[in-house]
Write an enzyme that holds these catalytic residues in place. Structure first.
Site, PDB file in Angstrom:
ATOM      1  N   ARG A 261      -9.554   8.108  -0.654  1.00 35.78           N
ATOM      2  CA  ARG A 261     -10.501   8.537   0.381  1.00 35.78           C
ATOM      3  C   ARG A 261     -11.366   9.685  -0.122  1.00 35.78           C
ATOM      4  O   ARG A 261     -10.938  10.467  -0.978  1.00 35.78           O
ATOM      5  CB  ARG A 261      -9.732   9.010   1.618  1.00 35.78           C
ATOM      6  CG  ARG A 261      -9.205   7.883   2.465  1.00 35.78           C
ATOM      7  CD  ARG A 261      -8.486   8.438   3.691  1.00 35.78           C
ATOM      8  NE  ARG A 261      -8.305   7.400   4.679  1.00 35.78           N
ATOM      9  CZ  ARG A 261      -9.174   7.109   5.631  1.00 35.78           C
ATOM     10  NH1 ARG A 261     -10.281   7.804   5.764  1.00 35.78           N
ATOM     11  NH2 ARG A 261      -8.934   6.142   6.473  1.00 35.78           N
TER      12      ARG A 261
ATOM     13  N   THR B  52      -8.113   3.504   8.615  1.00 36.35           N
ATOM     14  CA  THR B  52      -9.316   2.686   8.711  1.00 36.35           C
ATOM     15  C   THR B  52      -9.342   2.028  10.090  1.00 36.35           C
ATOM     16  O   THR B  52      -8.417   1.315  10.454  1.00 36.35           O
ATOM     17  CB  THR B  52      -9.295   1.595   7.611  1.00 36.35           C
ATOM     18  OG1 THR B  52      -8.888   2.209   6.394  1.00 36.35           O
ATOM     19  CG2 THR B  52     -10.663   0.976   7.441  1.00 36.35           C
TER      20      THR B  52
ATOM     21  N   ARG C  39      -7.085  12.833   1.187  1.00 33.37           N
ATOM     22  CA  ARG C  39      -5.986  13.304   2.030  1.00 33.37           C
ATOM     23  C   ARG C  39      -4.624  12.812   1.567  1.00 33.37           C
ATOM     24  O   ARG C  39      -3.617  13.429   1.849  1.00 33.37           O
ATOM     25  CB  ARG C  39      -6.216  12.922   3.485  1.00 33.37           C
ATOM     26  CG  ARG C  39      -6.096  11.449   3.757  1.00 33.37           C
ATOM     27  CD  ARG C  39      -6.175  11.146   5.224  1.00 33.37           C
ATOM     28  NE  ARG C  39      -7.508  11.333   5.747  1.00 33.37           N
ATOM     29  CZ  ARG C  39      -7.955  10.719   6.850  1.00 33.37           C
ATOM     30  NH1 ARG C  39      -7.139   9.920   7.528  1.00 33.37           N
ATOM     31  NH2 ARG C  39      -9.169  10.891   7.272  1.00 33.37           N
TER      32      ARG C  39
ATOM     33  N   GLU D 102      -8.743   0.383  -2.478  1.00 35.41           N
ATOM     34  CA  GLU D 102      -9.554   0.414  -1.255  1.00 35.41           C
ATOM     35  C   GLU D 102     -10.467   1.621  -1.348  1.00 35.41           C
ATOM     36  O   GLU D 102     -10.021   2.723  -1.693  1.00 35.41           O
ATOM     37  CB  GLU D 102      -8.661   0.617  -0.031  1.00 35.41           C
ATOM     38  CG  GLU D 102      -7.939  -0.597   0.429  1.00 35.41           C
ATOM     39  CD  GLU D 102      -7.063  -0.270   1.629  1.00 35.41           C
ATOM     40  OE1 GLU D 102      -7.300   0.743   2.315  1.00 35.41           O
ATOM     41  OE2 GLU D 102      -6.115  -1.021   1.857  1.00 35.41           O
TER      42      GLU D 102
ATOM     43  N   HIS E 114      -3.434  -4.665   8.007  1.00 36.20           N
ATOM     44  CA  HIS E 114      -3.578  -3.493   8.870  1.00 36.20           C
ATOM     45  C   HIS E 114      -2.643  -3.617  10.062  1.00 36.20           C
ATOM     46  O   HIS E 114      -2.765  -4.541  10.857  1.00 36.20           O
ATOM     47  CB  HIS E 114      -5.009  -3.254   9.361  1.00 36.20           C
ATOM     48  CG  HIS E 114      -5.271  -1.783   9.535  1.00 36.20           C
ATOM     49  ND1 HIS E 114      -4.764  -1.085  10.590  1.00 36.20           N
ATOM     50  CD2 HIS E 114      -5.911  -0.881   8.757  1.00 36.20           C
ATOM     51  CE1 HIS E 114      -5.092   0.186  10.474  1.00 36.20           C
ATOM     52  NE2 HIS E 114      -5.787   0.338   9.361  1.00 36.20           N
TER      53      HIS E 114
ATOM     54  N   GLU F 298     -10.861  -9.458   3.507  1.00 39.96           N
ATOM     55  CA  GLU F 298      -9.555  -9.113   4.078  1.00 39.96           C
ATOM     56  C   GLU F 298      -9.740  -9.062   5.581  1.00 39.96           C
ATOM     57  O   GLU F 298     -10.541  -8.276   6.105  1.00 39.96           O
ATOM     58  CB  GLU F 298      -9.053  -7.764   3.560  1.00 39.96           C
ATOM     59  CG  GLU F 298      -7.698  -7.405   4.197  1.00 39.96           C
ATOM     60  CD  GLU F 298      -7.132  -6.077   3.738  1.00 39.96           C
ATOM     61  OE1 GLU F 298      -7.413  -5.647   2.590  1.00 39.96           O
ATOM     62  OE2 GLU F 298      -6.397  -5.459   4.539  1.00 39.96           O
TER      63      GLU F 298
ATOM     64  N   HIS G  78      -5.734   3.611  -1.293  1.00 40.16           N
ATOM     65  CA  HIS G  78      -7.050   3.941  -0.738  1.00 40.16           C
ATOM     66  C   HIS G  78      -7.385   5.354  -1.205  1.00 40.16           C
ATOM     67  O   HIS G  78      -6.738   6.315  -0.793  1.00 40.16           O
ATOM     68  CB  HIS G  78      -6.978   3.865   0.792  1.00 40.16           C
ATOM     69  CG  HIS G  78      -8.300   4.079   1.467  1.00 40.16           C
ATOM     70  ND1 HIS G  78      -8.473   3.897   2.814  1.00 40.16           N
ATOM     71  CD2 HIS G  78      -9.523   4.453   0.987  1.00 40.16           C
ATOM     72  CE1 HIS G  78      -9.740   4.139   3.137  1.00 40.16           C
ATOM     73  NE2 HIS G  78     -10.389   4.491   2.042  1.00 40.16           N
TER      74      HIS G  78
ATOM     75  N   HIS H 298       0.997   6.201   1.999  1.00 36.82           N
ATOM     76  CA  HIS H 298       1.752   7.155   2.814  1.00 36.82           C
ATOM     77  C   HIS H 298       2.919   7.799   2.080  1.00 36.82           C
ATOM     78  O   HIS H 298       3.514   8.746   2.583  1.00 36.82           O
ATOM     79  CB  HIS H 298       2.156   6.520   4.137  1.00 36.82           C
ATOM     80  CG  HIS H 298       0.938   6.268   4.977  1.00 36.82           C
ATOM     81  ND1 HIS H 298      -0.036   7.229   5.149  1.00 36.82           N
ATOM     82  CD2 HIS H 298       0.482   5.182   5.624  1.00 36.82           C
ATOM     83  CE1 HIS H 298      -1.013   6.734   5.885  1.00 36.82           C
ATOM     84  NE2 HIS H 298      -0.723   5.489   6.176  1.00 36.82           N
TER      85      HIS H 298
ATOM     86  N   ASN I 177       0.858  -1.182   0.000  1.00 37.29           N
ATOM     87  CA  ASN I 177       0.000   0.000   0.000  1.00 37.29           C
ATOM     88  C   ASN I 177       0.903   1.245   0.000  1.00 37.29           C
ATOM     89  O   ASN I 177       1.739   1.407   0.890  1.00 37.29           O
ATOM     90  CB  ASN I 177      -0.879  -0.041   1.259  1.00 37.29           C
ATOM     91  CG  ASN I 177      -1.782   1.162   1.388  1.00 37.29           C
ATOM     92  OD1 ASN I 177      -1.350   2.289   1.193  1.00 37.29           O
ATOM     93  ND2 ASN I 177      -3.030   0.938   1.757  1.00 37.29           N
TER      94      ASN I 177
END
Ligand code: PXP
Length: 239
Positions: A45, A101, A49, A70, A191, A151, A43, A10, A7
């Site tokens: 969103r 999340t 963000r 996601e 996660h 998941e 993801h 970030h 992922n």
């Protein structure tokens, strides 16, 4: 053996801190694939963000492995997914004020709306995964509404600090995985996984893929920082 999907949210978080163009999650995704990642996850969103639509569209063109999006199960996001066509959509709950999340989807109470989201995505030839807590009722409800994968949320396991809590959550995860496997669901997990807590999960053979972001981006800063400083020093010293 389980696969690793990385992922890159970030990387985009860092870029958005300056609203600039670097670091670019699209470049990081290509580097993750060079490193052996078998999937890329972002993801998108509602508040945008970190990942932007531009990232998603470029990744659709550049990802050579598999692209997993996601997203919340909203009309607006389903429209974007049907347009971009990632290989898989992972439906997640989303709250604006959350840092990340926080929990799994409430499938039991939202069967109808999730079922219609899954059907729409399937019509667009997009496989679907539901991000859920390791909970028997959520697994049964997920299987009933036609998802391809679940998941399993490993956040509580990852955050547990004492032996008892870790073992209890591991048991819940293993039981949930066994049931999901029996119900013929594909199983991903993720996660909060890091270079320590992954070790207890690697032996679970039913897990198809781990979804890992934060710890890999954090590690990339540590393993790359020294070189980055050295390169700047060389420029300053004219070396
Ligand atoms: N799986 C889901 C559904 C997530 O929302 C996230 C965080 O974006 C992850 C996995 C990856 O979590 P982490 O960044 O803690 O590795």
């Amino acid at each position: 053996m389980a696969k690793l999907a990385v992922n890159v949210d970030h990387v985009a978080t860092l870029r958005q801190a300056r609203r600039g163009i670097e670091p670019d999650p699209v470049i990081a995704a290509a580097m993750a694939e060079l490193g052996g990642a078998e999937g890329i996850i972002v993801h998108l969103r509602e508040d945008r963000r970190h990942i932007q639509e531009r990232d998603l569209r470029l990744l659709r063109e550049t990802v050579k492995t598999k692209l997993n999006l996601e997203m919340a199960a909203t009309d607006a996001m389903i429209k974007i997914a049907l347009d971009v066509k990632p290989d898989m959509v992972t439906l997640v709950p989303e709250r604006r004020e959350e840092l990340t999340t926080e929990g799994g989807l409430e499938v039991v109470l939202n069967k109808e709306s999730l079922k219609s989201a899954i059907e729409l995505l399937h019509e667009g030839d997009i496989a679907v995964s539901l991000f859920i807590n390791p909970d028997m009722d959520q697994i049964k409800a997920s299987a009933k509404i036609g998802t391809d994968f679940v998941e399993i949320h490993t956040g509580i396991y990852s955050e547990a600090t004492n032996h008892e809590d870790i073992e209890r959550e591991l048991d819940r995860i293993i039981d949930a995985i066994k049931l999901a496997h029996k119900l013929r669901l594909g199983i991903n997990a993720g996660h909060g996984l890091n270079y320590q807590n992954i070790k207890r999960l690697t032996g679970i053979k039913e897990i198809y893929e781990f979804s890992i972001g934060h710890s890999i981006v954090a590690r990339a800063i540590y393993v790359g920082f020294e070189k980055a400083v050295r390169e700047m020093l060389q420029l300053i010293r004219g070396e």
